[in-house]
Motif scaffolding. Structure first.
Motif, PDB file in Angstrom:
ATOM      1  N   LEU A   5      -8.954  -7.211   2.049  1.00  0.00           N
ATOM      2  CA  LEU A   5      -8.771  -6.460   3.408  1.00  0.00           C
ATOM      3  C   LEU A   5      -7.451  -5.574   3.179  1.00  0.00           C
ATOM      4  CD1 LEU A   5      -9.444  -7.600   6.850  1.00  0.00           C
ATOM      5  CD2 LEU A   5      -7.446  -5.742   6.345  1.00  0.00           C
ATOM      6  N   ILE A   6      -7.485  -4.269   3.085  1.00  0.00           N
ATOM      7  CA  ILE A   6      -6.452  -3.381   2.709  1.00  0.00           C
ATOM      8  C   ILE A   6      -6.133  -2.563   4.207  1.00  0.00           C
ATOM      9  CG2 ILE A   6      -5.205  -1.657   1.687  1.00  0.00           C
ATOM     10  CD1 ILE A   6      -7.441  -2.537  -0.505  1.00  0.00           C
ATOM     11  N   THR A   7      -4.860  -2.741   4.732  1.00  0.00           N
ATOM     12  CA  THR A   7      -4.573  -1.706   5.740  1.00  0.00           C
ATOM     13  C   THR A   7      -3.922  -0.633   5.431  1.00  0.00           C
ATOM     14  OG1 THR A   7      -2.203  -2.692   6.046  1.00  0.00           O
ATOM     15  CG2 THR A   7      -3.943  -4.105   7.180  1.00  0.00           C
ATOM     16  N   GLY A   8      -4.159   0.364   6.274  1.00  0.00           N
ATOM     17  CA  GLY A   8      -3.705   1.896   6.062  1.00  0.00           C
ATOM     18  C   GLY A   8      -4.430   2.489   4.733  1.00  0.00           C
ATOM     19  N   ALA A   9      -5.727   2.295   4.561  1.00  0.00           N
ATOM     20  CA  ALA A   9      -6.320   2.661   3.505  1.00  0.00           C
ATOM     21  C   ALA A   9      -6.930   4.082   3.591  1.00  0.00           C
ATOM     22  CB  ALA A   9      -7.476   1.698   3.222  1.00  0.00           C
ATOM     23  N   SER A  10      -6.607   5.053   4.529  1.00  0.00           N
ATOM     24  CA  SER A  10      -7.048   6.463   4.653  1.00  0.00           C
ATOM     25  C   SER A  10      -6.527   7.407   3.639  1.00  0.00           C
ATOM     26  CB  SER A  10      -6.799   6.824   5.739  1.00  0.00           C
ATOM     27  OG  SER A  10      -5.257   6.881   6.341  1.00  0.00           O
ATOM     28  N   SER A  11      -5.359   6.963   2.917  1.00  0.00           N
ATOM     29  CA  SER A  11      -4.862   8.123   1.926  1.00  0.00           C
ATOM     30  C   SER A  11      -3.725   7.393   1.239  1.00  0.00           C
ATOM     31  CB  SER A  11      -4.290   8.949   2.885  1.00  0.00           C
ATOM     32  OG  SER A  11      -2.900   8.604   3.567  1.00  0.00           O
ATOM     33  N   GLY A  12      -3.121   7.832   0.335  1.00  0.00           N
ATOM     34  CA  GLY A  12      -1.859   7.519  -0.618  1.00  0.00           C
ATOM     35  C   GLY A  12      -2.177   5.986  -0.979  1.00  0.00           C
ATOM     36  N   TYR A  13      -1.151   5.231  -1.166  1.00  0.00           N
ATOM     37  CA  TYR A  13      -1.293   3.816  -1.730  1.00  0.00           C
ATOM     38  C   TYR A  13      -2.297   3.119  -1.407  1.00  0.00           C
ATOM     39  CZ  TYR A  13       3.667   5.111  -2.941  1.00  0.00           C
ATOM     40  OH  TYR A  13       4.982   5.619  -3.250  1.00  0.00           O
ATOM     41  N   GLY A  14      -2.753   3.105   0.064  1.00  0.00           N
ATOM     42  CA  GLY A  14      -3.650   2.146   0.542  1.00  0.00           C
ATOM     43  C   GLY A  14      -5.053   2.717  -0.008  1.00  0.00           C
ATOM     44  N   LEU A  15      -5.185   3.996   0.023  1.00  0.00           N
ATOM     45  CA  LEU A  15      -6.547   4.253  -0.559  1.00  0.00           C
ATOM     46  C   LEU A  15      -6.872   3.964  -2.000  1.00  0.00           C
ATOM     47  CD1 LEU A  15      -9.207   5.871  -0.404  1.00  0.00           C
ATOM     48  CD2 LEU A  15      -7.993   8.069  -0.447  1.00  0.00           C
ATOM     49  N   GLU A  16      -5.786   4.429  -2.886  1.00  0.00           N
ATOM     50  CA  GLU A  16      -5.938   4.348  -4.038  1.00  0.00           C
ATOM     51  C   GLU A  16      -6.166   2.721  -4.726  1.00  0.00           C
ATOM     52  OE1 GLU A  16      -6.392   5.217  -8.104  1.00  0.00           O
ATOM     53  OE2 GLU A  16      -6.280   6.450  -6.549  1.00  0.00           O
ATOM     54  N   THR A  17      -5.323   1.898  -3.743  1.00  0.00           N
ATOM     55  CA  THR A  17      -5.718   0.472  -4.072  1.00  0.00           C
ATOM     56  C   THR A  17      -7.054   0.014  -3.570  1.00  0.00           C
ATOM     57  OG1 THR A  17      -3.191   0.050  -3.459  1.00  0.00           O
ATOM     58  CG2 THR A  17      -4.649  -1.972  -3.501  1.00  0.00           C
ATOM     59  N   ALA A  18      -7.501   0.458  -2.574  1.00  0.00           N
ATOM     60  CA  ALA A  18      -9.009   0.360  -2.101  1.00  0.00           C
ATOM     61  C   ALA A  18      -9.960   0.597  -3.390  1.00  0.00           C
ATOM     62  CB  ALA A  18      -9.374   1.127  -0.879  1.00  0.00           C
ATOM     63  N   ARG A  19      -9.777   1.711  -3.918  1.00  0.00           N
ATOM     64  CA  ARG A  19     -10.361   2.325  -4.920  1.00  0.00           C
ATOM     65  C   ARG A  19     -10.463   1.478  -6.211  1.00  0.00           C
ATOM     66  NH1 ARG A  19      -9.113   8.694  -3.799  1.00  0.00           N
ATOM     67  NH2 ARG A  19     -10.771   9.258  -2.554  1.00  0.00           N
ATOM     68  N   TYR A  20      -9.158   1.021  -6.377  1.00  0.00           N
ATOM     69  CA  TYR A  20      -8.778   0.000  -7.608  1.00  0.00           C
ATOM     70  C   TYR A  20      -9.542  -1.087  -7.572  1.00  0.00           C
ATOM     71  CZ  TYR A  20      -6.129  -1.572 -11.552  1.00  0.00           C
ATOM     72  OH  TYR A  20      -5.981  -2.258 -12.856  1.00  0.00           O
ATOM     73  N   PHE A  21      -9.502  -1.801  -6.305  1.00  0.00           N
ATOM     74  CA  PHE A  21     -10.042  -3.174  -6.263  1.00  0.00           C
ATOM     75  C   PHE A  21     -11.662  -3.034  -6.303  1.00  0.00           C
ATOM     76  CE2 PHE A  21      -5.960  -4.756  -5.423  1.00  0.00           C
ATOM     77  CZ  PHE A  21      -5.962  -6.063  -5.493  1.00  0.00           C
ATOM     78  N   HIS A  22     -12.165  -1.756  -5.877  1.00  0.00           N
ATOM     79  CA  HIS A  22     -13.526  -1.487  -5.933  1.00  0.00           C
ATOM     80  C   HIS A  22     -14.000  -1.429  -7.455  1.00  0.00           C
ATOM     81  CE1 HIS A  22     -17.104   1.042  -5.626  1.00  0.00           C
ATOM     82  NE2 HIS A  22     -17.490   0.199  -4.505  1.00  0.00           N
ATOM     83  N   THR A  23     -13.262  -0.860  -8.067  1.00  0.00           N
ATOM     84  CA  THR A  23     -13.779  -0.451  -9.508  1.00  0.00           C
ATOM     85  C   THR A  23     -13.606  -1.795 -10.299  1.00  0.00           C
ATOM     86  OG1 THR A  23     -11.341   0.125 -10.198  1.00  0.00           O
ATOM     87  CG2 THR A  23     -12.923   1.619  -9.481  1.00  0.00           C
ATOM     88  N   GLN A  24     -12.975  -2.726  -9.714  1.00  0.00           N
ATOM     89  CA  GLN A  24     -12.908  -4.177 -10.637  1.00  0.00           C
ATOM     90  C   GLN A  24     -13.842  -5.076  -9.988  1.00  0.00           C
ATOM     91  OE1 GLN A  24     -10.789  -4.584 -13.030  1.00  0.00           O
ATOM     92  NE2 GLN A  24      -9.902  -2.563 -12.521  1.00  0.00           N
ATOM     93  N   GLY A  25     -14.815  -4.600  -9.144  1.00  0.00           N
ATOM     94  CA  GLY A  25     -15.814  -5.302  -8.680  1.00  0.00           C
ATOM     95  C   GLY A  25     -15.858  -5.971  -7.280  1.00  0.00           C
ATOM     96  N   TRP A  26     -14.718  -5.743  -6.790  1.00  0.00           N
ATOM     97  CA  TRP A  26     -14.500  -6.234  -5.509  1.00  0.00           C
ATOM     98  C   TRP A  26     -15.144  -6.000  -4.198  1.00  0.00           C
ATOM     99  CZ3 TRP A  26      -9.672  -9.823  -4.249  1.00  0.00           C
ATOM    100  CH2 TRP A  26      -9.429 -10.456  -5.378  1.00  0.00           C
ATOM    101  N   ARG A  27     -15.512  -6.532  -3.170  1.00  0.00           N
ATOM    102  CA  ARG A  27     -15.708  -6.072  -1.923  1.00  0.00           C
ATOM    103  C   ARG A  27     -14.274  -5.660  -1.127  1.00  0.00           C
ATOM    104  NH1 ARG A  27     -16.371  -9.080   3.033  1.00  0.00           N
ATOM    105  NH2 ARG A  27     -17.887  -7.854   4.459  1.00  0.00           N
ATOM    106  N   VAL A  28     -14.494  -4.386  -0.767  1.00  0.00           N
ATOM    107  CA  VAL A  28     -13.200  -4.020   0.014  1.00  0.00           C
ATOM    108  C   VAL A  28     -13.420  -3.600   1.303  1.00  0.00           C
ATOM    109  CG1 VAL A  28     -11.566  -2.410  -0.226  1.00  0.00           C
ATOM    110  CG2 VAL A  28     -12.651  -3.044  -2.197  1.00  0.00           C
TER     111      VAL A  28
END
Length: 251
Positions: A5-28
């Motif tokens: 669960l990532i807070t502040g995921a609409s842009s910037g660091y949060g969005l890129e972190t969400a995308r990164y975990f997603h590419t690693q096969g995680w549920r985000v």
């Protein structure tokens, strides 16, 4: 499949972190104050949930919608640049409500679930401003420094129930729109008496930085912190943050 669960995921660091975990096969669980489903990649593993970390009802609804999680990444934050003397107390409190108390509230909300499972990781994203003093950032730095102190103490008590607690300290990111979500224009926070002091600072920030932090730097560092089992608490993100961290003795 693990869930973050990532807070502040609409842009910037949060969005890129969400995308990164997603590419690693995680549920985000990508949370944001204003739902923007067109931003993250379309996937049944990328779930967008509205969240205002300053609102108890919003937090409770978000945690319920998320279901069991393995990792909480507290990334949501508000930037503020200006002279301390000119900053209204109401604005100071607003910064702390998101950057400090919002983080505390999120941790309290997910801890029962993590404790019941006897495992999990809490990652608090702060700032390299906690590694070295920066001018015109007193309130912002104070709000992040409070989380540094909180995290250090929590790392000790949560380890007893199987939960790891980490800090990620990003450097300066030119594309993060640092003060864009602040409630006050910077110009209103610069009294004439401070003009001679602040002018060269703003001129310097107007130049392209030679060393800076990217969103990818932060996403990769969050990933590394989540998987670290060495007991390391602080993880600087970005070459400028790493340099400050090393200058501080790599504490």
């Amino acid at each position: 499949m693990k869930t973050v669960l990532i807070t502040g995921a609409s842009s910037g660091y949060g969005l890129e972190t969400a995308r990164y975990f997603h590419t690693q096969g995680w549920r985000v669980i990508a949370t944001m104050r204003r739902r923007q489903e067109d931003i993250p990649p379309k996937s049944d593993r990328m779930i967008v949930v509205p969240l205002d970390v300053t609102d108890a009802g919003s937090i409770a609804a978000c945690v319920e919608a998320a279901g069991p999680i393995d990792v909480l990444v507290n990334n949501a934050g508000i930037g503020l640049a200006g002279v301390f003397e000119a900053t209204p107390m109401a604005e100071m409190r607003r910064i702390f409500e998101t950057n400090t108390f919002g983080v505390m509230a999120m941790i309290q909300a997910v801890l029962p679930g993590l404790r019941a499972r006897g495992a999990g990781v809490v990652v608090n994203v702060t700032s390299s401003a906690t590694l070295a003093p920066f001018p015109l950032a007193a309130i912002y730095t104070a709000s992040k420094a409070a989380i540094e102190g909180l995290t250090g103490s929590l790392a000790l008590e949560l380890a007893a129930i199987g939960i790891d607690t980490k800090l990620v300290e990003p450097g300066y990111g030119p594309d993060t729109r640092f003060s864009a979500n602040s409630g006050m224009p910077v110009a209103e926070l610069i009294p004439e008496a401070y003009a001679a002091f602040t002018q060269p600072i703003f001129e310097a920030f107007g130049q392209p930085p030679q060393v800076f932090t990217t969103a990818t730097d932060v996403a990769e560092t969050v990933w590394r912190a989540v998987h670290d089992r060495s007991g390391q608490l602080r993880f600087p993100a970005g070459p400028d943050a790493v340099a400050l961290w090393e200058a501080a003795g790599g504490r």
